[in-house]
Design an enzyme around this catalytic site. Structure first.
Site, PDB file in Angstrom:
ATOM      1  N   ASP A  90       0.873  -1.166   0.000  1.00 57.71           N
ATOM      2  CA  ASP A  90       0.000   0.000   0.000  1.00 57.71           C
ATOM      3  C   ASP A  90       0.916   1.222   0.000  1.00 57.71           C
ATOM      4  OD1 ASP A  90      -2.113   1.756   0.023  1.00 57.71           O
ATOM      5  OD2 ASP A  90      -3.228   0.701   1.575  1.00 57.71           O
TER       6      ASP A  90
HETATM    7  C1  BGC Z   1      -5.061   3.135  -0.107  1.00 58.36           C
HETATM    8  C2  BGC Z   1      -5.067   2.152  -1.255  1.00 58.36           C
HETATM    9  C3  BGC Z   1      -4.882   2.890  -2.550  1.00 58.36           C
HETATM   10  C4  BGC Z   1      -3.579   3.665  -2.482  1.00 58.36           C
HETATM   11  C5  BGC Z   1      -3.256   4.451  -3.740  1.00 58.36           C
HETATM   12  C6  BGC Z   1      -3.850   4.047  -0.153  1.00 58.36           C
HETATM   13  O1  BGC Z   1      -3.962   5.064   0.774  1.00 58.36           O
HETATM   14  O2  BGC Z   1      -5.116   2.444   1.110  1.00 58.36           O
HETATM   15  O3  BGC Z   1      -6.276   1.433  -1.269  1.00 58.36           O
HETATM   16  O4  BGC Z   1      -4.897   2.012  -3.632  1.00 58.36           O
HETATM   17  O5  BGC Z   1      -3.657   4.594  -1.414  1.00 58.36           O
HETATM   18  O6  BGC Z   1      -4.075   5.548  -3.881  1.00 58.36           O
END
Ligand code: BGC
Length: 751
Positions: free
Chosen positions: A273
């Site tokens: 993530d």
């Molecule tokens: C989220 C993810 C997301 C990523 C990119 C993170 O803060 O938890 O689900 O895909 O950001 O935007």
């Protein structure tokens, strides 16, 4: 005869420049470009051609959503985007507070209804259509990986991302997700199953360590991830922000190496993530293949220069790097991304589309099927011919939601609000008065970075007076309220402060239903809310989730009877927060950096059923404008003792006077378990559409996995010999048919 001898001279010169001609004339084409070779053969040929520096550049981000390629070998950059409700707009750098918008005009996308609404359809065909539409739009936008679906189980109704998850049941989550992924990946775009694992609260999401027993992990929280890997062949998986048993999920040897890769045989790419990696050594060795999201300079990311240094000094084996790049290349070969560098300008081709009418129709159909009729005492559907004046009351009637909620936000070409949908349907013939009634939540909420929630907006006497006047002057009231993505409600990074309707809506509703008893209440949001005593007075209640860009049209079609509602709750609505498992056991949000899932397997309806707690509305519940009758349940046990299971047949009849669809649910209840098990569990469902007076025979197969529990000692699934009730019904608490199946012998399947 060589092809060249058959062609005119000018063509020969042109062809001579291409790999086709080189091949035809016997020049050796590298195996990695040979499409007749297997993916593994192509990857094995390509990997050794990369330098260490090129490989390291492929295991961390080069910008917010892209990873470096190796143009000299025909390896393009890898581009990804959020997910899971459409293709997010193009963004620039993350500045700490969020990504810079590029303010482009060519990056809009179909805003599908929130995925919790997709789950409420109980319709796997729609899940496939939803995924495939997003895949086509991703293709047009040159995205290789779409960051979704989001699979985390709804453990607490407060979780800020429940709107983008698929509810409280692992089986329902797995069915919707598998079909979503099959639809999306069929377009040549990789899906990303996220967030592995146990990212069930936003409160302290970067740091909280989750503890739970092995069975709970396997049966509840990993169940749908396994299905996505083994049934849907998902090509990428995202690690979660939180820690699991003390170790960050993006650096978690047990989750990534042992379970996902070794046990489940996942061959694709694990990415972090955004900012989820915290340590070079752990990320290098514990199964993280791609570090995303850390802020620039990217060369300083954990899997950039520090990793390269460690490889060159011998601290990390080169095999650790090769393993990551092999997976990266595997995904690229599967997506047909790697081409002869001399022949194809990388990334120029696309065969997708931007938001089309067809995709917007899918958004509308999903919204229509997602809306759950929770109560109806002969008010709905409304007949416009009988109406002179309609009062539309509530801030959500004019609210748009697609741009909210965090990373799942979408820039839609348009978004039909509830008020617009109602006006388009009956305006002109019927007078419509609008009054907002309350101030919706605003601003940011509690956040894991330390922000504090703005106080919930107080009731506003003037707004209430206007709303009451509107209600009194109308034949019927359509109230459209609930939650939004502001002020700490249904937003990534924070959990809801409580389960109440914000802005004084309970009191407002009380006043309105007294002023005009013919009030249809429509609530929007990501899940359960507590409901005040207005509920016993309001004759009709619909739950519409966040219904996407065509939501207003869908809602109007349900309210005025063009569409018969068929949504079912993918999550229990408790009477009060304290009834729900994590809160009843004081096991949320955790203390001293750890949250222990004390309720174990008893998540959602498993808890309410087993503990005999009456919910406000149970899992799987949803009414229709028609009536369905269930009958004639027959069990046909399989004959092969090595593959036990049973085929069920039963009949559903539409005994009302409108066409409608029913999601029949099949629960399995073990009668003689040797280990504690939830009272019953959903193991199949079938959505059937029927004209009035018609009936249909439904046939459903329950394989041995429908009876199995996870055995922590044996490390696998045990379908235990004995008796099981097979319960067929229209919700988890409305069981119409039952029969007993005897599983003839115990069967074990390793995980
Ligand atoms: C989220 C993810 C997301 C990523 C990119 C993170 O803060 O938890 O689900 O895909 O950001 O935007």
């Amino acid at each position: 005869m060589m092809i060249a001898q058959l062609l005119p001279n000018s063509s020969i010169w042109m062809l001579a420049l291409t790999s086709v001609a080189l091949r035809a004339q016997g020049a050796r084409q590298p195996d990695y470009l040979d499409e007749t070779k297997s993916t593994d053969e192509r990857v094995a040929d390509l990997l050794p051609r990369l330098t260490v520096e090129e490989k390291v550049a492929m295991v961390h981000a080069k910008s917010s959503f892209a990873v470096e390629g190796v143009p000299r070998l025909g390896i393009p950059e890898l581009w990804m985007d959020d997910g899971p409700m459409g293709v997010r707009e193009e963004v620039g750098q993350h500045t700490g507070g969020g990504f810079d918008s590029l303010n482009r005009e060519d990056d809009f996308a179909t805003a599908m209804p929130a995925t919790i609404g997709l789950a409420a359809t109980f319709n796997t065909d729609l899940a496939g259509a939803y995924g495939s539409a997003i895949g086509q739009e991703a293709k047009q936008r040159h995205k290789n990986i779409m960051l979704g679906p989001s699979l985390n189980i709804q453990r607490t109704p407060l979780c800020g991302r429940n709107f983008e998850y698929l509810g409280e049941d692992p089986f329902l989550t797995s069915r919707i997700a598998v079909h979503y992924i099959l639809g999306e990946q069929a377009q040549g775009v990789a899906s990303c199953a996220k967030h592995l694992a146990a990212n069930n609260q936003e409160e302290q999401r970067d740091s909280i360590s989750v503890e739970m027993d092995v069975r709970t992990l396997r049966e509840i929280y990993l169940f749908s991830f396994r299905a996505c890997v083994q049934e849907a062949g998902v090509l990428t998986v995202m690690g979660a922000y939180n820690r699991f048993r003390g170790q960050h999920c993006c650096e978690n040897d047990f989750l990534l190496n042992k379970v996902l890769k070794d046990q489940w045989g996942f061959k694709g790419l694990v990415m972090s993530d955004w900012g989820g990696v915290h340590n070079t050594e752990l990320a290098a060795l514990n199964g993280m293949d791609l570090e995303m999201g850390t802020l620039p300079p990217y060369s300083k990311n954990y899997l950039a220069t520090p990793f390269l240094d460690g490889l060159q000094s011998g601290r990390f084996p080169m095999s650790a790097l090769d393993e990551k790049v092999r997976r990266h290349l595997y995904v690229m070969v599967k997506l047909n991304m790697i081409h002869d560098p001399a022949a194809t300008p990388a990334g120029s081709e696309t065969n997708g589309v931007l938001s089309t009418q067809a995709h917007q129709d899918i958004a509308r159909r999903v919204a229509e099927e997602s809306i759950v009729l929770l109560k109806n005492e002969e008010l709905l559907p409304l007949n416009p011919a009988n109406l002179k004046t309609v009062a539309v009351i509530g801030a959500n009637a004019t609210a748009k939601f697609a741009r909210g909620g965090g990373s799942a936000n979408i820039k839609a070409p348009h978004e039909i609000t509830a008020l617009e949908g109602i006006s388009n349907r009956i305006g002109g013939a019927v007078k419509i008065i609008y009054a907002p009634g309350y101030n919706p939540p605003a601003g940011r909420g509690r956040h894991d970075r330390g922000d504090t929630a703005p106080p919930a907006a107080d009731a506003d006497a003037n707004l209430i007076a206007d709303a009451v006047a509107a209600a009194k002057s109308a034949d019927v009231v359509i109230y459209v309220g609930g939650l939004n993505h502001e002020g700490g409600y249904d937003t990534e990074g924070s959990d809801r402060p409580d389960l109440k309707l914000p802005g004084g809506q309970d009191d407002l509703l009380e006043t309105i239903v007294k002023a005009n008893p013919k009030t249809a209440v429509v609530l929007m949001g990501g899940g359960a809310v507590e409901m005040g005593s207005w509920l016993s007075r309001a004759p009709a209640l619909l739950y519409a989730w966040y219904p996407g860009m065509e939501g207003g049209h869908a809602l109007a079609r349900v309210l005025f009877g063009d569409v018969n509602p068929s949504g079912k709750l993918p999550c229990t609505f408790p009477k009060r927060l304290a009834d729900s498992p994590a809160h009843a056991l004081n096991a949320y949000p955790g203390a001293n950096g750890t949250v222990t899932y004390a309720e174990g397997l008893l998540v959602g309806y498993r808890w309410y059923d087993t503990k005999e707690i009456e919910p406000l509305f149970p899992f799987g519940y949803g009414l229709s404008y028609t009536r369905f009758k269930y009958s004639d349940l027959k069990l046909k046990p399989g004959r092969n003792p090595a593959a036990p299971g049973v085929t069920l047949e039963f009949k559903i009849a539409n005994s009302g006077d409108r066409e409608g669809a029913e999601a029949a649910q099949i629960y399995v209840q073990p009668l003689t378990p040797s280990v504690p098990r939830p009272l019953k569990e959903l193991k199949a469902f079938a959505k059937v559409s029927l004209r009035p007076g018609r009936s249909r025979k439904v046939s459903v197969r329950l394989n041995r996995d429908a009876f199995a529990f996870y055995d922590a000692d044996k490390k696998g699934w045990v379908a235990e010999k004995g008796d099981f009730n097979i319960l067929v019904g229209s919700s988890s608490r409305d069981i119409a048919l039952r029969a007993t199946y005897r599983l003839p012998q115990t069967v074990f399947d390793p995980d």
